[in-house]
Motif scaffolding. Sequence first.
Motif, PDB file in Angstrom:
ATOM      1  N   ASP A  96       1.772  -0.274  -9.709  1.00 34.83           N
ATOM      2  CA  ASP A  96       0.689  -0.534 -10.654  1.00 34.83           C
ATOM      3  C   ASP A  96       0.654  -2.003 -11.051  1.00 34.83           C
ATOM      4  N   VAL A  97       1.823  -2.615 -11.100  1.00 33.99           N
ATOM      5  CA  VAL A  97       1.951  -4.035 -11.443  1.00 33.99           C
ATOM      6  C   VAL A  97       2.879  -4.663 -10.412  1.00 33.99           C
ATOM      7  N   LEU A  98       2.479  -5.804  -9.878  1.00 28.62           N
ATOM      8  CA  LEU A  98       3.215  -6.403  -8.767  1.00 28.62           C
ATOM      9  C   LEU A  98       3.327  -7.909  -8.938  1.00 28.62           C
ATOM     10  N   LEU A  99       4.543  -8.433  -8.832  1.00 24.87           N
ATOM     11  CA  LEU A  99       4.772  -9.872  -8.822  1.00 24.87           C
ATOM     12  C   LEU A  99       5.066 -10.299  -7.391  1.00 24.87           C
ATOM     13  N   LEU A 100       4.267 -11.226  -6.868  1.00 25.69           N
ATOM     14  CA  LEU A 100       4.470 -11.772  -5.530  1.00 25.69           C
ATOM     15  C   LEU A 100       5.014 -13.191  -5.663  1.00 25.69           C
ATOM     16  N   CYS A 101       6.248 -13.391  -5.229  1.00 23.01           N
ATOM     17  CA  CYS A 101       6.856 -14.718  -5.291  1.00 23.01           C
ATOM     18  C   CYS A 101       6.558 -15.488  -4.013  1.00 23.01           C
ATOM     19  N   GLU A 102       6.504 -16.798  -4.138  1.00 25.18           N
ATOM     20  CA  GLU A 102       6.208 -17.708  -3.032  1.00 25.18           C
ATOM     21  C   GLU A 102       4.835 -17.421  -2.432  1.00 25.18           C
ATOM     22  N   PHE A 103       3.827 -17.470  -3.281  1.00 19.60           N
ATOM     23  CA  PHE A 103       2.433 -17.332  -2.884  1.00 19.60           C
ATOM     24  C   PHE A 103       1.728 -18.616  -3.309  1.00 19.60           C
ATOM     25  N   ASP A 104       1.371 -19.451  -2.341  1.00 18.44           N
ATOM     26  CA  ASP A 104       0.754 -20.742  -2.656  1.00 18.44           C
ATOM     27  C   ASP A 104      -0.591 -20.568  -3.348  1.00 18.44           C
TER      28      ASP A 104
ATOM     29  N   PRO B 127       9.885   5.711  10.487  1.00 21.58           N
ATOM     30  CA  PRO B 127       8.789   5.011  11.185  1.00 21.58           C
ATOM     31  C   PRO B 127       8.264   3.798  10.419  1.00 21.58           C
ATOM     32  N   LEU B 128       8.500   3.750   9.105  1.00 20.44           N
ATOM     33  CA  LEU B 128       8.063   2.597   8.319  1.00 20.44           C
ATOM     34  C   LEU B 128       8.924   1.366   8.562  1.00 20.44           C
ATOM     35  N   ARG B 129      10.029   1.545   9.266  1.00 24.81           N
ATOM     36  CA  ARG B 129      10.918   0.411   9.519  1.00 24.81           C
ATOM     37  C   ARG B 129      10.206  -0.711  10.280  1.00 24.81           C
ATOM     38  N   ALA B 130       9.200  -0.373  11.059  1.00 30.16           N
ATOM     39  CA  ALA B 130       8.462  -1.389  11.820  1.00 30.16           C
ATOM     40  C   ALA B 130       7.790  -2.408  10.917  1.00 30.16           C
ATOM     41  N   LEU B 131       7.624  -2.082   9.632  1.00 32.40           N
ATOM     42  CA  LEU B 131       6.980  -3.010   8.702  1.00 32.40           C
ATOM     43  C   LEU B 131       7.894  -4.163   8.298  1.00 32.40           C
ATOM     44  N   ILE B 132       9.201  -4.053   8.586  1.00 27.51           N
ATOM     45  CA  ILE B 132      10.126  -5.118   8.179  1.00 27.51           C
ATOM     46  C   ILE B 132      10.864  -5.725   9.365  1.00 27.51           C
ATOM     47  N   THR B 133      10.524  -5.291  10.586  1.00 26.69           N
ATOM     48  CA  THR B 133      11.256  -5.776  11.759  1.00 26.69           C
ATOM     49  C   THR B 133      10.318  -6.467  12.741  1.00 26.69           C
TER      50      THR B 133
ATOM     51  N   GLN C 224       0.824  -1.205   0.000  1.00 23.58           N
ATOM     52  CA  GLN C 224       0.000   0.000   0.000  1.00 23.58           C
ATOM     53  C   GLN C 224       0.862   1.261   0.000  1.00 23.58           C
ATOM     54  N   HIS C 225       1.996   1.208   0.667  1.00 20.63           N
ATOM     55  CA  HIS C 225       2.877   2.379   0.719  1.00 20.63           C
ATOM     56  C   HIS C 225       3.568   2.619  -0.625  1.00 20.63           C
TER      57      HIS C 225
ATOM     58  N   GLU D   6      -9.255  -8.535   1.896  1.00 18.03           N
ATOM     59  CA  GLU D   6      -9.209  -8.365   3.347  1.00 18.03           C
ATOM     60  C   GLU D   6      -7.906  -7.757   3.857  1.00 18.03           C
ATOM     61  N   TYR D   7      -6.919  -7.613   2.985  1.00 16.26           N
ATOM     62  CA  TYR D   7      -5.646  -7.028   3.404  1.00 16.26           C
ATOM     63  C   TYR D   7      -5.295  -5.795   2.578  1.00 16.26           C
ATOM     64  N   LEU D   8      -5.206  -5.950   1.251  1.00 10.42           N
ATOM     65  CA  LEU D   8      -4.799  -4.824   0.420  1.00 10.42           C
ATOM     66  C   LEU D   8      -5.875  -3.751   0.322  1.00 10.42           C
ATOM     67  N   GLU D   9      -7.141  -4.148   0.359  1.00  8.92           N
ATOM     68  CA  GLU D   9      -8.235  -3.188   0.218  1.00  8.92           C
ATOM     69  C   GLU D   9      -8.740  -2.676   1.565  1.00  8.92           C
ATOM     70  N   VAL D  10      -7.973  -2.965   2.617  1.00  8.04           N
ATOM     71  CA  VAL D  10      -8.281  -2.501   3.967  1.00  8.04           C
ATOM     72  C   VAL D  10      -7.054  -1.754   4.492  1.00  8.04           C
ATOM     73  N   PRO D  11      -7.222  -0.598   5.150  1.00  7.96           N
ATOM     74  CA  PRO D  11      -6.044   0.126   5.657  1.00  7.96           C
ATOM     75  C   PRO D  11      -5.203  -0.738   6.590  1.00  7.96           C
ATOM     76  N   GLN D  12      -3.896  -0.722   6.373  1.00 11.76           N
ATOM     77  CA  GLN D  12      -2.968  -1.501   7.202  1.00 11.76           C
ATOM     78  C   GLN D  12      -1.875  -0.573   7.727  1.00 11.76           C
ATOM     79  N   HIS D  13      -1.709  -0.539   9.036  1.00  9.80           N
ATOM     80  CA  HIS D  13      -0.631   0.222   9.674  1.00  9.80           C
ATOM     81  C   HIS D  13      -0.583   1.667   9.175  1.00  9.80           C
ATOM     82  N   GLY D  14      -1.762   2.269   9.030  1.00  6.41           N
ATOM     83  CA  GLY D  14      -1.833   3.667   8.642  1.00  6.41           C
ATOM     84  C   GLY D  14      -1.701   3.941   7.156  1.00  6.41           C
ATOM     85  N   GLN D  15      -1.663   2.899   6.327  1.00 12.18           N
ATOM     86  CA  GLN D  15      -1.504   3.083   4.883  1.00 12.18           C
ATOM     87  C   GLN D  15      -2.867   3.087   4.175  1.00 12.18           C
TER      88      GLN D  15
END
Length: 359
Positions: free
Chosen positions: A34-42, A325-331, A29-30, A59-68
Amino acid sequence: MSDPQPGKIHQRLKQKDEPRFTKLAAIIQHVRPDVLLLCEFDHPGEGGDDGALALFCAEYLEVPQHGQTPITYPYRYAPPTNTGLAMNVDIDGDGEITLPNDAQGFGEHHGHFGFVLLSRYPINMREIRSWQRFLWQDLPDHLMPKGYYPEAAQAALRLSSKNHLDIPVEIHGQALHLLCCHPTPPVFDGEEKRNARRNHDELVLMRAIIENSDFLRDDQGNAGGLSVGSDFVVMGDLNADMMDGDGMKSAIRQLLLHPKVHRSVASGRMTPKSLGGRFYRPWQPREGRASEWTHLSGLRLDYVLPSASLDVLQSGVFWPDKKDPLRALITDETGRDRPQAGSDHRLVWVDIALKRREI
């Protein structure tokens, strides 16, 4: 977003607040690709969505997550994959045909470690080309280890560990060809170097698609690769670094330095970079530039490589530094870069501008 148990990712997504998935969604979301490849998605190995991808979007991308701000992808593609597709021959010599070692591509079930595509622009489904079934032994000058695989396996083993695809996306009347793949990592093998050799040759296959090589036959029997003059973007976790790591360097070097690939993005001034990567300390010494790393091992493994015919505006790797502050998304909760916090890979992005073509 993979699990050894089939359907487990779908079940976890139903919780709607899985912490790891909310962080991944917030990153998307941040950055707002426009085009996204997600690897390792069962997803189902024969292709299509069992509901997991639709659930992640709704339920995830179309819903606000962590202020995004939410983001919507109306066009999606979950292609067939070789991962977890059982062969009819015992490859590892244990007397049984079992997963994951006796599969076309490593996987505990068919569809394990697959990849999916999300797009805000229409995908031309009728024009998608796939080289999923292309045999390893049919690649000229292939590096398949001699004497390692049984003869029956040599005759049936496909080169692509997941899939190699040409996916056209229609953007304001113009076609942009997304060349997607996820080669096997060049590790977890022995002296025969079967995975390192396969990784090398999967990259050679991608180069052959770019070059429209005569020896190619896609899964529909059509000859050649990408049409001459096509705009394209290579996308994927290529599991190869030109400077470091266990892989054979020649294939990734030839791909990055290919005359049809945008040189500045591939190996020049506009390579995707981050601030956070510069301050990360991997467990092994590295020669490559830390700002270009996309993986916690201190390697550049993930790529978005536009064709030389495209104008590139900017690029980057989502790896915030310690003061962001966005660092919390990867830690994790202690502030450490850990795979369990979200992913051991970092999102790579490139902004391009299509040049208007005269009709």
